[in-house]
Design a protein around this motif. Structure first.
Motif: not given
Length: 383
Positions: A160-179, A181-189
Motif C-alpha cells: 500500500y505504501g510505507s507507513s514509516t515514511s512521511l506519506i499522505e493517506h487519502c480516504v474517500e467515503f461515498r454512499p457506494q464505496d470507500t476508497i 490511496a497514498t499520495h506523496s507529500v508535496d508532490s504533483a505525482n
C-alpha cells in the motif's frame, strides 16, 4: 456540530438563481502550538500506557509497550457521507501487537459513537484505514462496517505504501464505496496504491465523526512505536451529477474542457478511435510461374478495436485472374474470398474489406511469368 442548513451545496437565492458548490465544510488541524486543540478534539478513550504530545506542527502518539492499552481522539465536528479525509503521517516502525486507525464512526445526537449490537466491540457504522499488527511497513487494510452488520468487510495490501515514511493517506467515503490511496507529500505525482470496498459500506444517512484510534494487543509490543500526524483534513462534500455536453462549442484551448491522460490509452468517442493500425509485411519473395503465396492467419480478437482489413499487392508481372485476395474464415481452417482483384504488371492493387469473421489472411496467385519483384502488405484498422 455540523448544521447542513448553514453549508448548503445547492440553494436558490432570493433572485431564484441556483448557486452550486461542492464542498460543504472544510475541517482541518495542522497541530500548531503545544497542546491538542480542545475546540477540535476530545480524548475519547485513554486507558493509560500510551502518551501523546503536540510540538513542531505534529501530534505524536507514543504507543508504549503496555498490553491492551487504548488511546483515541474524536473530532468535535460532525460530518456526513460523502466526505474526504486526508492524513499526513509517519510511524517510527511497524511491529506486531499494536495497531492504529484513521476512521469515521457513526455518532448519535449527543455526538457519541454508536455501538454495534451484532458485532461486540465494534460500531454500527464505521470506515477505517487500519495499520494492523504486522511488521510489514507497506501493509494496510481498509475496513468497513455498515448498518450494524455482524462482520466487517476488509480489503488489505502489503504494498500500500510505507507507513514509516512521511506519506499522505487519502480516504474517500461515498454512499457506494470507500476508497483509500497514498499520495506523496508535496508532490504533483498521481496517487499511488489504492484499496476499495463496496460491501457493507457505512450508511450515508447517518452522522459521523473523525477518529484517530490507537491500541496495543494482548501481548506486550516489543518496543515503543511513535506515530507522528502532521495534518488532518476533512472535506464534507456534496456530490453533484452533471452531464458535460461540450465546451460551449469552441475549438480554442481557452474554451476547452481540460483533460489529463496518462499512459497510452485507446479512446473511442462517437465512432472515432485513437488506436493505431496493425500492419504486416506479408511477403517480398518472388513467386514462380502460376505459384501461390498464402499469408499467415490473423486473429481479429487480438485487435478487437480494428474493424476493417486492407491489403496492397504489387508485382512487375501479371497475377492470375482474381489472383489478389483477402480471405475470411470463422474457424481458421475453411476460407472464403472477401475481396478479389487482378494485378496488371507494374500497377498495384489495393483491396479493403470489413471484418465479418474472426480470422483473415491475404493470398496472391502469380500468372504465367515468374516474378522478378513483388511486395504484399496488409493491415487491420478501426475505420
Amino acid at each position: 456540530m455540523f448544521n447542513p442548513s448553514n453549508n448548503r451545496a445547492a440553494v436558490f437565492s432570493d433572485e431564484n438563481v441556483l448557486q452550486i458548490g461542492s464542498v460543504r465544510e472544510k475541517w482541518h488541524d495542522d497541530f500548531g502550538g503545544t497542546t491538542l486543540r480542545e475546540d477540535l478534539w476530545e480524548v475519547e478513550e485513554d486507558t493509560g500506557g500510551m502518551t501523546y504530545s503536540v510540538s513542531q506542527s505534529y501530534l505524536r502518539v507514543s504507543m508504549g509497550t503496555t498490553p491492551n492499552a487504548r488511546l483515541s481522539f474524536l473530532s468535535k465536528q460532525t460530518f456526513t457521507i460523502p466526505c474526504d479525509l486526508s492524513v499526513v503521517a509517519q510511524a517510527s516502525q511497524r511491529i506486531v501487537d499494536n495497531e492504529w486507525f484513521y476512521e469515521i464512526v457513526e455518532v448519535d445526537e449527543a455526538g457519541r459513537p454508536v455501538t454495534n449490537p451484532n458485532l461486540p466491540g465494534d460500531w454500527a457504522n464505521r470506515a477505517s484505514l487500519a495499520f494492523y499488527s504486522v511488521a510489514t511497513t507497506n501493509a494496510a487494510r481498509l475496513e468497513v462496517v455498515g448498518q450494524s452488520v455482524p462482520v466487517a468487510a476488509t480489503a488489505g495490501s502489503t504494498s500500500y505504501g510505507s507507513s514509516t515514511s512521511l506519506i499522505e493517506h487519502c480516504v474517500e467515503f461515498r454512499p457506494q464505496d470507500t476508497i483509500a490511496a497514498t499520495h506523496s507529500v508535496d508532490s504533483a505525482n498521481s496517487r499511488g496504491s489504492q484499496l476499495r470496498l463496496s460491501r457493507s459500506v457505512p450508511d450515508p444517512n447517518k452522522l459521523y465523526k473523525l477518529r484517530l484510534r490507537f491500541r496495543n494487543l494482548g501481548t506486550a509490543p516489543a518496543s515503543n512505536t511513535n506515530v507522528d500526524i502532521y495534518k488532518v483534513l476533512v472535506m464534507d462534500v456534496q456530490e453533484l451529477t452533471a452531464e458535460v455536453i461540450g465546451g460551449r462549442g469552441h475549438s480554442s484551448a481557452a474554451m476547452a474542457i481540460p483533460t489529463l491522460v496518462t499512459g497510452t490509452p485507446t479512446v473511442t468517442v462517437a465512432g472515432i478511435s485513437s488506436a493505431s493500425p496493425q500492419t504486416y509485411s506479408d511477403t517480398s519473395t518472388n513467386l514462380g510461374a502460376n505459384a501461390t503465396f498464402t499469408g499467415s492467419s490473423r486473429d481479429s480478437t487480438t485487435t478487437p478495436t480494428r474493424q476493417r482489413v486492407a491489403a496492397t499487392f504489387f508485382s512487375l508481372q501479371d497475377s492470375a485472374p482474381n489472383g489478389c485476395r483477402i480471405e475470411f474464415s470463422t474457424d481458421g481452417t475453411n476460407w472464403r474470398p472477401a475481396r478479389v482483384g487482378t494485378l496488371a504488371g507494374g500497377v498495384p492493387v489495393q483491396l479493403e474489406a470489413w471484418l465479418t469473421a474472426r480470422y483473415w489472411r491475404v493470398v496472391m496467385v502469380n500468372g504465367a511469368t515468374a516474378q522478378t519483384q513483388v511486395l504484399v502488405t496488409s493491415g487491420a484498422y478501426f475505420n
